[in-house]
Design a protein around this motif. Structure first.
Motif, mmCIF file in Angstrom:
data_model
loop_
_atom_site.group_PDB
_atom_site.id
_atom_site.type_symbol
_atom_site.label_atom_id
_atom_site.label_comp_id
_atom_site.label_asym_id
_atom_site.label_seq_id
_atom_site.Cartn_x
_atom_site.Cartn_y
_atom_site.Cartn_z
ATOM 1 N N ARG A 245 0.856 -1.183 0.000
ATOM 2 C CA ARG A 245 0.000 0.000 0.000
ATOM 3 C C ARG A 245 0.899 1.242 0.000
ATOM 4 N N VAL A 246 0.576 2.165 -0.884
ATOM 5 C CA VAL A 246 1.339 3.416 -0.981
ATOM 6 C C VAL A 246 0.345 4.571 -0.976
ATOM 7 N N THR A 247 0.538 5.518 -0.074
ATOM 8 C CA THR A 247 -0.194 6.788 -0.108
ATOM 9 C C THR A 247 0.823 7.908 -0.245
ATOM 10 N N ALA A 248 0.496 8.889 -1.065
ATOM 11 C CA ALA A 248 1.470 9.957 -1.314
ATOM 12 C C ALA A 248 0.751 11.265 -1.617
ATOM 13 N N LYS A 249 1.429 12.351 -1.286
ATOM 14 C CA LYS A 249 1.013 13.697 -1.679
ATOM 15 C C LYS A 249 2.139 14.278 -2.517
ATOM 16 N N LEU A 250 1.832 14.581 -3.774
ATOM 17 C CA LEU A 250 2.859 15.031 -4.694
ATOM 18 C C LEU A 250 2.420 16.295 -5.418
ATOM 19 N N LYS A 251 3.375 17.181 -5.604
ATOM 20 C CA LYS A 251 3.190 18.349 -6.454
ATOM 21 C C LYS A 251 4.120 18.196 -7.646
ATOM 22 N N THR A 252 3.517 18.182 -8.833
ATOM 23 C CA THR A 252 4.317 18.063 -10.050
ATOM 24 C C THR A 252 4.257 19.362 -10.826
ATOM 25 N N ALA A 253 5.283 19.615 -11.604
ATOM 26 C CA ALA A 253 5.336 20.833 -12.408
ATOM 27 C C ALA A 253 5.966 20.517 -13.751
ATOM 28 N N ALA A 254 5.227 20.813 -14.827
ATOM 29 C CA ALA A 254 5.740 20.766 -16.208
ATOM 30 C C ALA A 254 6.316 19.413 -16.590
ATOM 31 N N VAL A 255 5.670 18.330 -16.203
ATOM 32 C CA VAL A 255 6.105 16.986 -16.584
ATOM 33 C C VAL A 255 5.509 16.643 -17.947
ATOM 34 N N GLN A 256 6.348 16.250 -18.906
ATOM 35 C CA GLN A 256 5.869 15.895 -20.235
ATOM 36 C C GLN A 256 5.118 14.569 -20.187
ATOM 37 N N MET A 257 3.900 14.571 -20.767
ATOM 38 C CA MET A 257 3.033 13.417 -20.625
ATOM 39 C C MET A 257 3.264 12.329 -21.672
ATOM 40 N N ALA A 258 3.710 12.695 -22.862
ATOM 41 C CA ALA A 258 3.804 11.721 -23.958
ATOM 42 C C ALA A 258 4.627 10.487 -23.584
ATOM 43 N N PRO A 259 5.851 10.640 -23.022
ATOM 44 C CA PRO A 259 6.616 9.430 -22.684
ATOM 45 C C PRO A 259 5.976 8.609 -21.572
ATOM 46 N N ILE A 260 5.271 9.270 -20.647
ATOM 47 C CA ILE A 260 4.605 8.521 -19.575
ATOM 48 C C ILE A 260 3.423 7.743 -20.135
ATOM 49 N N ILE A 261 2.640 8.371 -21.020
ATOM 50 C CA ILE A 261 1.501 7.673 -21.620
ATOM 51 C C ILE A 261 1.966 6.466 -22.418
ATOM 52 N N GLY A 275 0.431 19.396 -11.190
ATOM 53 C CA GLY A 275 -0.696 19.042 -10.335
ATOM 54 C C GLY A 275 -0.341 18.995 -8.863
ATOM 55 N N ASP A 276 -1.378 19.054 -8.035
ATOM 56 C CA ASP A 276 -1.278 18.891 -6.593
ATOM 57 C C ASP A 276 -2.134 17.669 -6.259
ATOM 58 N N LEU A 277 -1.477 16.500 -6.122
ATOM 59 C CA LEU A 277 -2.178 15.230 -6.194
ATOM 60 C C LEU A 277 -2.090 14.425 -4.898
#
Length: 822
Positions: A245-261, A275-277
């Motif tokens: 089980r993993v719970t996390a609070k992350l703030k991301t900025a300007a991450v390119q989505m194409a390689p992740i998708i 995002g603020d996730l």
């Protein structure tokens, strides 16, 4: 003392030869098995004395009797023992275990990770174990992926707890330090150019984490990373045991989505994610944690692009998308979405699902979207522009992400402002022409895969309003069917975009049924079928004062430089029923209210191979002076015109149809004036040079008129007034020269006397004089009987004598002679 020391050294050197190392192997295997809680087997043992005392073991295997617990193999193990205790007390005390060439699998790590910090004093196999280290460690995951090679170094306390552990990759991409604290173990991770050993495998340019490990729980209070041209910061809580089980609070900025998708086997999308996730991951195995995530929070995507890989073009481009979102394994749901694209915004709620197939549902509201740019990604040809606003429900579906956009279902109300409709000529596909402009379009409608249906539509354009319903389809070619009603459309401006010259003006109102079809959108506009009734008010028909250039391509398109326009015909109102087909316009039940009267009739206009116009008209009480005012250079006639007229026009262009008209008319004009000539004065004149200028009033003028090949022929002319009654014929050639004869009967005499007049000159300067015989008779009668009755009687006698002379002077069949001049 020296002797005893030397003796000890000799004993230590000779010990390996006196006591074989293999005798210690069973005991060593048994004690290591208890330490590892696994079955340990050693291939061979050797004792090395120089440069340091080490016990070397080759071919070590460790496994568990439990099914599915995995195994481990060590190529070489070096142990640094306390040699005196080992030789003389048979007590194994190890200061350092060095492993090299260690290979294991995911199942072994999972079964032993929970035992790392478990201690029991009864299981102690050694007096001392200070440190364990290894290098070139490789791990095989359950899916066959190989991780490593790694290195690690573990320092132990006297009770065999981990004091400090350092784990890293051999290439130094990853370094993890775990040190003992009161609350557990401090864990510090640093990575450079590192791929996360999970599926999908995220790649980090840099990664740092700082946390506490206690039992089966690892809490990171600080996480920072640089990945895919962006960054992340946050915290995480990881626990394991029966499951992960993993719970996390992350703030991301300007991450390119194409390689992740692409890691999720997706594609066709680009964008920069921030995002603020809040993240929740749960799975039975660590490598499954990212297969069913729960991610919630506010996020935004900047510089987004939806791509059509097959066609190598962009479907959709946007500046920024922001929303509160919820991501699960197979869907993404958003609330309060805000999309900035094509100079406008779209807001609403959305849900996108990608398993078992891609679907998208949304309730949206748009504001000032540039329609031309929006549709450019869907259609290669430009056909409409304007700022789009409205509300709509959107549903998309397809087997792929980009495939969804091929079958949209959109329902709602829209408003399109300050736009235009365009067409592409078939003979010049590289250009587009603006054929219709509008200030605003308001409509409710439904767009399906290949059909657009509208109702309650209102188009504000050219100073008026068009309302109605329509259906456009494009599955196998394009088609449009519409029922429209127009109010006060400025037809001059409307037609200017189609014909690019001034043809007709007025305010258009009416009802019509429109049918268009073609292989492409542009071809559809070239083959219209329009049926209905119209009313055109306060307008005029125009012609160019400069001859147009003859075109060899499309006769529908006029010359580019038509010159200066002038009015040919003005009207107060035109009512007509008609039908416009591909190259023909037919009208019936037409009524034209113009110049104080009414014209009824039918007409047919065609432009298939050049332009032709045919009309049958019946005119009543038309003000002739006003009718001819726009045609004639000077005022020639007035009165109320009645007549039946047939008109035939033809030409290579619309404007040059009027250059050589073919018109036939049976007409009657009442209560008018002939300007430029005084028939009574001309009849009483006895000389050729007498001034006949003036005007002739009449109660009625009848005749037949024919205009053809540039000439005007007036036959069977009958003019009646209180003082004269005249008949005759008249011809006006294409240079405006007059030829003809009019017999004028004077009512001032006791009997009606007919005086023949010769007509010559031009239409602007006509000349009237009695014929030669009439002149001679008039002068003789005046001399003998005096003016008045004598003149009239003389003219009558002279005219009779002229006819007699003509008759007896007629050439015979044997001797042809020219008749005497008039």
């Amino acid at each position: 003392m020296l002797t005893s020391t030397l003796l000890l050294i000799l004993i230590l050197v000779a010990a390996p030869f006196l006591v074989p190392m293999d005798t210690y192997k069973p005991e060593l295997e048994e004690r290591l098995s208890r330490l590892m809680h696994q079955q340990v087997m050693i291939g061979s043992l050797k004792l090395q004395m120089l440069p340091t005392v080490e016990l070397k073991a080759d071919g070590i295997s460790i496994w568990s009797k439990d099914t599915g617990s995995g195994e481990i193999f060590v190529k070489t193990m070096h142990l640094t023992p306390d040699l005196p205790l080992l030789l003389f007390e048979r007590t194994l005390s190890i200061r350092h275990i060095k492993l090299e060439g260690l290979a294991t699998n995911q199942r072994f790590i999972k079964s032993t990770i929970s035992k790392i910090t478990r201690h029991n004093t009864e299981d102690r196999p050694f007096t001392i174990l200070d440190r364990i280290s290894a290098k070139r460690v490789t791990i095989r995951l359950d899916d066959g992926q190989m991780l490593g090679p790694y290195r690690f170094n573990v320092s132990l306390t006297p009770d065999y707890s981990v004091s400090e552990m350092r784990v890293g990759r051999m290439d130094k991409a990853l370094d993890m330090i775990m040190s003992s604290e009161a609350s557990g173990y401090r864990v510090i991770i640093n990575a450079v150019n590192w791929t996360l050993p999970l599926s999908p495998a995220l790649y980090f340019d840099q990664f740092q984490a700082n946390g506490i490990l206690a039992g089966n729980r690892l809490q990171f209070s600080q996480i920072e990373g640089q990945l895919y041209n962006g960054s992340l910061k946050g915290s995480a809580d990881i626990s394991w045991g029966q499951s992960w089980r993993v719970t996390a609070k992350l703030k991301t900025a300007a991450v390119q989505m194409a390689p992740i998708i692409s890691l999720f086997k997706g594609g066709g999308f680009q964008g920069s994610f921030s995002g603020d996730l809040n993240i929740l991951l749960a799975a039975n195995r660590a490598d499954q944690l990212l297969k069913d995530p729960l991610v919630t929070g506010n996020f935004s995507i900047a510089d987004g692009v939806v791509l059509n890989k097959k066609e190598q073009r962009q479907f959709f481009v946007f500046d920024q998308f922001s929303a509160y979102g919820k991501l699960r394994r197979h869907y993404l749901e958003t609330k309060g979405s805000q999309l900035s694209a094509y100079n406008g915004t779209v807001s609403g709620d959305t849900k996108i699902i990608w398993r078992p197939r891609w679907t998208f549902a949304a309730n949206l509201e748009s504001n000032t979207i540039d329609t031309e740019k929006l549709l450019a990604g869907f259609y290669a040809q430009k056909f409409i522009s304007g700022d789009l606003s409205g509300q709509a429900t959107v549903k998309l579906s397809g087997n792929t992400f980009t495939g969804m956009f091929a079958s949209p279902l959109i329902e709602g109300r829209l408003q399109l402002s300050q736009g235009a409709i365009y067409t592409t000529p078939a003979n010049n596909p590289g250009t587009v022409h603006k054929i219709f402009e509008f200030e605003e379009i308001r409509s409710a409608g439904r767009l399906s895969q290949d059909t657009l249906e509208t109702h309650e539509s209102e188009i504000i354009a050219y100073g008026g309003l068009i309302s109605g319903t329509s259906r456009t389809a494009w599955r196998s070619g394009w088609s449009l069917n519409a029922d429209l009603e127009t109010q006060s459309i400025n037809i001059e401006k409307l037609l200017a975009k189609i014909y690019r010259q001034k043809i007709i003006s007025g305010n258009l109102s009416g009802q019509a049924t429109v049918k268009l079809s073609g292989d492409t959108f542009s071809e559809m506009l070239a083959t219209p079928i329009v049926e209905g009734k119209i009313q055109l008010s306060q307008g005029a028909i125009y012609t160019s004062t400069t001859k147009s250039k003859t075109r060899e391509s499309n006769p529908m398109t006029p010359a580019n430089n038509p010159g200066v326009y002038r009015k040919l015909f003005e009207f107060e109102k035109i009512n007509s029923a008609g039908r416009l087909s591909q190259d023909t316009l037919e009208t019936h039940e037409s009524e034209i209210f113009a110049y104080g009267g009414l014209i009824r009739g039918t007409s047919k206009t065609s432009w298939h191979s050049g332009w032709t116009f045919n009309a049958n008209l019946d005119a009543q009480s038309i003000n002739t002076e006003e009718l001819l005012g726009n045609i004639a250079d000077e005022k020639t006639i007035s009165g109320n015109f009645y007549g039946r007229t047939t008109i035939k026009l033809s030409g290579t262009t619309l404007t040059n149809m009027l250059e050589k008209p073919d018109i036939q008319s049976h007409f009657r004009i009442t209560n008018g004036i002939l300007f430029k000539a005084d028939l009574e004065k001309a009849s009483m004149s006895l000389t050729e040079s007498s001034d006949t200028q003036g005007q002739t009033g009449f109660s009625e003028l009848r005749g037949e008129a024919q205009i053809k090949n540039g000439t005007i022929q007036l036959d069977d002319i009958k003019i009646t007034s209180s003082v004269i009654q005249a008949t005759g014929n008249l011809n006006i050639d294409n240079t405006k020269n007059l030829h003809g004869e009019i017999n004028v009967g004077l009512r001032k005499t006791a009997t009606l006397i007919s005086i023949p007049l010769k007509v010559s000159g031009t239409s602007n300067e006509p000349r009237l004089r009695p014929t030669s015989t009439a002149l001679l008779g008039g002068m003789v009668g005046t001399t003998i009987l005096g003016p008045g009755v004598g003149t009239a009687l003389g003219i009558k006698v002279g005219e009779s004598m002229g006819k007699f002379v003509t008759a007896i002077s007629k050439p015979s069949a044997v001797n042809q002679q020219s008749p005497p001049p008039d």
